[in-house]
Motif scaffolding. Sequence first.
Motif, PDB file in Angstrom:
ATOM      1  N   GLU A 196       0.830  -1.210   0.000  1.00  0.00           N
ATOM      2  CA  GLU A 196       0.000   0.000   0.000  1.00  0.00           C
ATOM      3  C   GLU A 196       0.861   1.255   0.000  1.00  0.00           C
ATOM      4  O   GLU A 196       0.557   2.234  -0.694  1.00  0.00           O
ATOM      5  N   LEU A 197       1.943   1.214   0.793  1.00  0.00           N
ATOM      6  CA  LEU A 197       2.823   2.369   0.849  1.00  0.00           C
ATOM      7  C   LEU A 197       3.512   2.614  -0.486  1.00  0.00           C
ATOM      8  O   LEU A 197       3.631   3.760  -0.935  1.00  0.00           O
ATOM      9  N   GLU A 198       3.941   1.518  -1.146  1.00  0.00           N
ATOM     10  CA  GLU A 198       4.586   1.679  -2.444  1.00  0.00           C
ATOM     11  C   GLU A 198       3.608   2.242  -3.476  1.00  0.00           C
ATOM     12  O   GLU A 198       3.969   3.103  -4.288  1.00  0.00           O
ATOM     13  N   ARG A 257       4.271  10.369  -6.109  1.00  0.00           N
ATOM     14  CA  ARG A 257       5.436  10.812  -6.874  1.00  0.00           C
ATOM     15  C   ARG A 257       5.030  11.187  -8.300  1.00  0.00           C
ATOM     16  O   ARG A 257       5.513  12.187  -8.864  1.00  0.00           O
ATOM     17  N   ARG A 258       4.123  10.401  -8.873  1.00  0.00           N
ATOM     18  CA  ARG A 258       3.676  10.712 -10.235  1.00  0.00           C
ATOM     19  C   ARG A 258       2.946  12.054 -10.286  1.00  0.00           C
ATOM     20  O   ARG A 258       3.207  12.884 -11.163  1.00  0.00           O
ATOM     21  N   ARG A 259       2.033  12.275  -9.305  1.00  0.00           N
ATOM     22  CA  ARG A 259       1.303  13.549  -9.298  1.00  0.00           C
ATOM     23  C   ARG A 259       2.250  14.732  -9.054  1.00  0.00           C
ATOM     24  O   ARG A 259       2.121  15.784  -9.694  1.00  0.00           O
ATOM     25  N   ALA A 260       3.206  14.522  -8.140  1.00  0.00           N
ATOM     26  CA  ALA A 260       4.132  15.607  -7.829  1.00  0.00           C
ATOM     27  C   ALA A 260       5.014  15.943  -9.035  1.00  0.00           C
ATOM     28  O   ALA A 260       5.251  17.113  -9.354  1.00  0.00           O
ATOM     29  N   LEU A 261       5.494  14.901  -9.733  1.00  0.00           N
ATOM     30  CA  LEU A 261       6.334  15.134 -10.905  1.00  0.00           C
ATOM     31  C   LEU A 261       5.546  15.807 -12.021  1.00  0.00           C
ATOM     32  O   LEU A 261       6.054  16.703 -12.717  1.00  0.00           O
ATOM     33  N   GLU A 262       4.283  15.374 -12.212  1.00  0.00           N
ATOM     34  CA  GLU A 262       3.468  15.999 -13.252  1.00  0.00           C
ATOM     35  C   GLU A 262       3.243  17.483 -12.966  1.00  0.00           C
ATOM     36  O   GLU A 262       3.370  18.326 -13.857  1.00  0.00           O
ATOM     37  N   ARG A 263       2.944  17.796 -11.721  1.00  0.00           N
ATOM     38  CA  ARG A 263       2.718  19.197 -11.374  1.00  0.00           C
ATOM     39  C   ARG A 263       3.998  20.019 -11.478  1.00  0.00           C
ATOM     40  O   ARG A 263       3.993  21.147 -11.977  1.00  0.00           O
TER      41      ARG A 263
END
Length: 206
Positions: free
Chosen positions: A172-174, A181-187
């Motif tokens: 769940e943590l992964e 991480r994906r949302r942060a990188l996209e933003r």
Amino acid sequence: MNKFRIILLALGLLFCNMQFAQDAAQNDEPSLDKGTIDSQFEFVYKKSGNYRADGKRYEVVRTLNLDKLRQNVRDTINAFNKNKAELKATISGNEATIASLNDKLEQTTGNLNRVTEEKDSMSFFGMLVSKSSYNLIMWTVIIVLFLMLLLFIYRYRNSNYLTQEAKVRLAELEQEYEDHRRRALEREQRISRQLQDEILKYKKSK
């Protein structure tokens, strides 16, 4: 005179309530020093300027805010990695405990089977003993071994449950880490592209 005092008191209470509500609203405002990453992104959006040119909308973000946000994202990712490493260490420790308990369980089961097969023998460590004493000793040993077997089975199941739970938490943590991480990188990429477009436009305008 009393009516005038009542009016002044009512106005004073009204002013205090308005001031308290304003202070509470200010305390709830997002910032780069607290809150979730999503709220910090919202803060950057709110604090950024915007304008339209050539039919497109541009956001102007302060470099200081962008650097702070990038550092906060890195800190969050590092915290996720640390938690992930701790869970992996817990799983490794539980797996080692399970392996040790399996060895002890096999040894205890073998001893129990051997004692059960030899319980009818009247020889005890090379000494002749009465049948009643022999039976008492044998049953005592069997009961002790059986209790040890139950204890090892309980500890084995408990360690196995903890390991499975830790594996589920790790999965769940992964997943949460990858999504975050994906949302942060996209933003961050979107903001960086907008900032780069603005820099290029500014250079072209000179």
